[in-house]
Design a protein around this motif. Structure first.
Motif, PDB file in Angstrom:
ATOM      1  N   THR A   1      35.843  15.043  64.434  1.00 17.18           N
ATOM      2  CA  THR A   1      36.803  16.066  64.040  1.00 17.18           C
ATOM      3  C   THR A   1      38.171  15.448  63.769  1.00 17.18           C
ATOM      4  N   TYR A   2      38.845  15.943  62.717  1.00 16.36           N
ATOM      5  CA  TYR A   2      40.141  15.418  62.321  1.00 16.36           C
ATOM      6  C   TYR A   2      41.095  16.576  62.007  1.00 16.36           C
ATOM      7  N   LYS A   3      42.372  16.348  62.231  1.00 12.18           N
ATOM      8  CA  LYS A   3      43.389  17.268  61.741  1.00 12.18           C
ATOM      9  C   LYS A   3      43.566  16.992  60.248  1.00 12.18           C
ATOM     10  N   ALA A   4      43.725  18.062  59.471  1.00 10.53           N
ATOM     11  CA  ALA A   4      43.837  17.909  58.022  1.00 10.53           C
ATOM     12  C   ALA A   4      45.219  18.316  57.541  1.00 10.53           C
ATOM     13  N   GLU A   5      45.702  17.606  56.533  1.00  8.65           N
ATOM     14  CA  GLU A   5      46.979  17.926  55.885  1.00  8.65           C
ATOM     15  C   GLU A   5      46.689  18.626  54.566  1.00  8.65           C
ATOM     16  N   LEU A   6      47.424  19.699  54.289  1.00  9.01           N
ATOM     17  CA  LEU A   6      47.292  20.385  53.012  1.00  9.01           C
ATOM     18  C   LEU A   6      48.155  19.658  51.985  1.00  9.01           C
ATOM     19  N   ILE A   7      47.527  19.126  50.938  1.00  8.32           N
ATOM     20  CA  ILE A   7      48.246  18.376  49.908  1.00  8.32           C
ATOM     21  C   ILE A   7      48.772  19.308  48.818  1.00  8.32           C
ATOM     22  N   GLY A   8      47.975  20.280  48.415  1.00  5.47           N
ATOM     23  CA  GLY A   8      48.416  21.203  47.380  1.00  5.47           C
ATOM     24  C   GLY A   8      47.341  22.229  47.070  1.00  5.47           C
ATOM     25  N   THR A   9      47.735  23.291  46.360  1.00  4.83           N
ATOM     26  CA  THR A   9      46.799  24.367  46.024  1.00  4.83           C
ATOM     27  C   THR A   9      47.015  24.846  44.600  1.00  4.83           C
TER      28      THR A   9
ATOM     29  N   ILE B   1      41.460  26.688  44.238  1.00  5.51           N
ATOM     30  CA  ILE B   1      41.199  25.301  44.625  1.00  5.51           C
ATOM     31  C   ILE B   1      42.339  24.801  45.500  1.00  5.51           C
ATOM     32  N   ALA B   2      41.993  24.050  46.551  1.00 10.01           N
ATOM     33  CA  ALA B   2      42.986  23.416  47.417  1.00 10.01           C
ATOM     34  C   ALA B   2      42.546  21.985  47.709  1.00 10.01           C
ATOM     35  N   LEU B   3      43.529  21.121  47.958  1.00 10.83           N
ATOM     36  CA  LEU B   3      43.257  19.713  48.258  1.00 10.83           C
ATOM     37  C   LEU B   3      43.792  19.382  49.640  1.00 10.83           C
ATOM     38  N   LEU B   4      42.923  18.814  50.495  1.00 12.30           N
ATOM     39  CA  LEU B   4      43.275  18.403  51.855  1.00 12.30           C
ATOM     40  C   LEU B   4      43.171  16.893  51.971  1.00 12.30           C
ATOM     41  N   LYS B   5      43.725  16.359  53.067  1.00 13.97           N
ATOM     42  CA  LYS B   5      43.628  14.917  53.341  1.00 13.97           C
ATOM     43  C   LYS B   5      43.452  14.718  54.827  1.00 13.97           C
ATOM     44  N   ILE B   6      42.485  13.877  55.202  1.00 16.73           N
ATOM     45  CA  ILE B   6      42.325  13.472  56.596  1.00 16.73           C
ATOM     46  C   ILE B   6      42.468  11.952  56.684  1.00 16.73           C
ATOM     47  N   GLU B   7      42.885  11.492  57.838  1.00 19.74           N
ATOM     48  CA  GLU B   7      43.028  10.050  58.079  1.00 19.74           C
ATOM     49  C   GLU B   7      41.912   9.596  59.012  1.00 19.74           C
ATOM     50  N   ALA B   8      41.015   8.778  58.490  1.00 19.08           N
ATOM     51  CA  ALA B   8      39.892   8.255  59.275  1.00 19.08           C
ATOM     52  C   ALA B   8      39.987   6.736  59.350  1.00 19.08           C
ATOM     53  N   ASP B   9      39.405   6.174  60.394  1.00 17.64           N
ATOM     54  CA  ASP B   9      39.461   4.720  60.590  1.00 17.64           C
ATOM     55  C   ASP B   9      38.473   3.984  59.689  1.00 17.64           C
ATOM     56  N   GLU B  10      37.450   4.701  59.229  1.00 17.57           N
ATOM     57  CA  GLU B  10      36.424   4.055  58.419  1.00 17.57           C
ATOM     58  C   GLU B  10      36.336   4.711  57.040  1.00 17.57           C
ATOM     59  N   SER B  11      35.671   4.019  56.115  1.00 17.51           N
ATOM     60  CA  SER B  11      35.431   4.606  54.795  1.00 17.51           C
ATOM     61  C   SER B  11      34.471   5.779  54.948  1.00 17.51           C
ATOM     62  N   LEU B  12      34.753   6.860  54.234  1.00 17.72           N
ATOM     63  CA  LEU B  12      33.972   8.082  54.381  1.00 17.72           C
ATOM     64  C   LEU B  12      32.977   8.248  53.234  1.00 17.72           C
TER      65      LEU B  12
ATOM     66  N   ILE C   1      39.834  15.756  50.349  1.00 19.10           N
ATOM     67  CA  ILE C   1      38.809  16.799  50.446  1.00 19.10           C
ATOM     68  C   ILE C   1      39.213  17.986  49.584  1.00 19.10           C
ATOM     69  N   VAL C   2      38.290  18.466  48.750  1.00 17.30           N
ATOM     70  CA  VAL C   2      38.548  19.662  47.953  1.00 17.30           C
ATOM     71  C   VAL C   2      37.855  20.847  48.612  1.00 17.30           C
ATOM     72  N   THR C   3      38.525  21.992  48.617  1.00 18.80           N
ATOM     73  CA  THR C   3      37.972  23.217  49.170  1.00 18.80           C
ATOM     74  C   THR C   3      38.533  24.391  48.378  1.00 18.80           C
ATOM     75  N   ASN C   4      38.270  25.612  48.833  1.00 17.92           N
ATOM     76  CA  ASN C   4      38.843  26.798  48.188  1.00 17.92           C
ATOM     77  C   ASN C   4      40.206  27.118  48.785  1.00 17.92           C
ATOM     78  N   ASN C   5      41.095  27.635  47.959  1.00 18.55           N
ATOM     79  CA  ASN C   5      42.398  28.073  48.448  1.00 18.55           C
ATOM     80  C   ASN C   5      42.248  29.177  49.486  1.00 18.55           C
ATOM     81  N   HIS C   6      41.294  30.105  49.284  1.00 16.36           N
ATOM     82  CA  HIS C   6      41.181  31.207  50.237  1.00 16.36           C
ATOM     83  C   HIS C   6      40.630  30.765  51.588  1.00 16.36           C
TER      84      HIS C   6
END
Length: 471
Positions: A141-149, A155-166, A119-124
């Motif tokens: 709802t999922y807990k998200a991991e911050l991958i980098g900014t 720009i920031a990049l997040l990652k969530i773990e889901a059981d199905e294709s999103l 998932i891409v979002t804003n750094n702020h």
């Protein structure tokens, strides 16, 4: 006027491979409106609105918005940022030596870009987060991991773990986006999920802050964007991602007519670098210069009035190797018209070191195409330690009397109040630092909340050490 003395009036500065016009630009442009970044607190008052009767069709001029909305609304998520902030202590707290903290919750938007949950979002939107939570359009709802900014580009990049294709949104080519083209802004303003607004591209290559040494390049649109839309999608009528909504020009904090988005080509490049390298690689042309206008064109004796005037060429850069020289005017890059330095910056920052671009250059009265290989920008933002760093030049090595190290160009975040400009970092945790790659390699093995011992040499040649705790 002599060429060299004329060029000096431009107020030039190197900017990561493009160019920037300093005091000259400030002189000729009006003061911009206050820029408001759109993440909002969980508690937000919503003004009542009048009901609207829709009597028109879902198309305007043959453009169907429903398909683009259906393609994208399920791939835009609600991002909640839980932070802990220090509050002013009361006399009761002070008397007991306590420092009170308060939990705060901010919210914004994000865009799913892969079916496995990137998932891409804003750094702020995620800045200073203790915990990140992502809610999909289906209310899961999922807990998200911050991958980098990349704070400079927000720009920031997040990652969530889901059981199905999103569901996800495919990237479009923001360089091909045209002024007047219809676009949709998709996000969660005021915590209202799955909101879609329509507008047109009002301008491209917009630099929001003339006081900033870093020229930026945003897409401007009149699609309604409000607090909470930050990090959401700007899509074209095909449902392709052409921008990440970032800021609004406002004196009230809410939408008053225009909003701004990071071009998708820039966001994609940042994301690819974060995923592959863990940081953003930045290339540069290797020139100093400023905007061309009618007055400067008269001084140079040329007919062109739009483009970039080359004031100086950086030694051993791609521009130098390609034969560019002082007084040349760049009018296009890869057949994209360059009217101002933000156009050039926006395009170059979507490329990597080693990429080749074709510049259309007016030189000595002749227009020619020149192939330029982008070289690595030696200034890199390292948000982990709140610093912008630059590799040492041969001149630096001689001036400071050192054999290795990296120079601190600027301190940001928590370190912004300390003046460490031109300090040389020589060691981190007893690891010798030769260049920026060494710094990044050391930091990749650092755990959150780990305290670093950073050894530096100040401008007087004295060794200083300080401890820095990584967030």
């Amino acid at each position: 006027m002599h060429m060299k003395s004329f060029i000096k009036t431009l107020g030039i500065a190197i900017l990561g491979g493009a160019v920037v016009l300093g005091s000259y630009k400030l002189f000729i442009e009006e003061e911009p409106q206050q820029l408001t970044y759109q993440n909002t607190s969980l508690q937000e008052d919503i003004a009542p609105v009048q009901s609207v009767n829709y009597t028109e069709a879902t198309t305007i001029g043959g453009v169907d918005f429903t398909q683009a909305a259906e393609k994208t609304v399920h791939a835009v998520v609600h991002v909640k940022n839980k932070t802990v902030t220090r509050v002013r202590p009361s006399f009761f707290d002070l008397s007991r030596g306590r420092v009170p903290y308060r939990e705060a919750i901010g919210s914004g938007s994000g865009v799913i870009i892969t079916e496995d949950g990137y998932i891409v979002t804003n750094n702020h939107v995620i800045e200073n987060a203790r915990e990140l939570e992502v809610t999909l359009n289906n209310n899961k709802t999922y807990k998200a991991e911050l991958i980098g900014t990349e704070p400079n580009s927000d720009i920031a990049l997040l990652k969530i773990e889901a059981d199905e294709s999103l569901p996800y949104i495919v990237f479009g080519d923001s360089d091909q986006t045209k002024i007047g083209e219809w676009v949709l802004a998709v996000g969660n303003p005021f915590n209202l999920t799955s909101t879609v607004t329509a507008g047109i591209v009002s301008a491209k290559g917009r630099d929001l802050d003339t006081r900033d040494a870093v020229a930026q390049s945003f897409i401007q649109t009149d699609a309604a964007v409000n607090p909470g839309n930050s990090g959401g999608a700007l899509v074209n009528t095909n449902g392709e991602l052409v921008g990440i909504n970032t800021a609004i020009a406002s004196k009230t904090g809410s939408y008053v007519g225009y909003s701004f988005a990071v071009p998708s080509n820039n966001a994609r490049k940042i994301i690819n670098d974060i995923m592959e390298y863990g940081y953003v690689q930045k290339g540069m042309l290797g020139i100093k210069g400023g905007n061309l206008n009618g007055n400067i064109a008269d001084e140079l004796g040329i007919d062109e009035s739009e483009g970039i005037v080359v004031a100086e060429v950086v030694e051993d850069s791609g521009a130098a190797n390609a034969g560019l020289k002082e007084g040349d005017v760049i009018t296009m890059i890869d057949n994209i018209k360059i009217k101002k330095f933000a156009d050039l910056t926006g395009y170059v920052t979507s490329k990597n070191p080693g990429d080749k671009v074709v510049a259309t250059v007016l030189s000595d009265g002749t227009i020619k195409d020149v192939t330029i290989e982008l070289t690595k920008n030696n200034t890199v933002s390292i948000p982990t330690i709140d610093m912008d760093l630059r590799n040492l030049t041969k001149k630096d090595l001689k001036t400071y009397g050192v054999k290795q190290g990296v120079k601190i160009v600027r301190t940001i975040g928590e370190l912004a109040r300390y003046d460490m400009t031109d300090y040389i970092i020589t060691k981190i945790n007893d690891n010798t630092v030769s260049d920026i790659d060494d710094v990044q390699s050391i930091l990749r093995n650092v755990d959150p909340n780990e305290t670093l011992l950073i050894q530096m040499m100040n401008s007087n040649g004295e060794i200083e050490r300080f401890r820095y705790t990584v967030d």
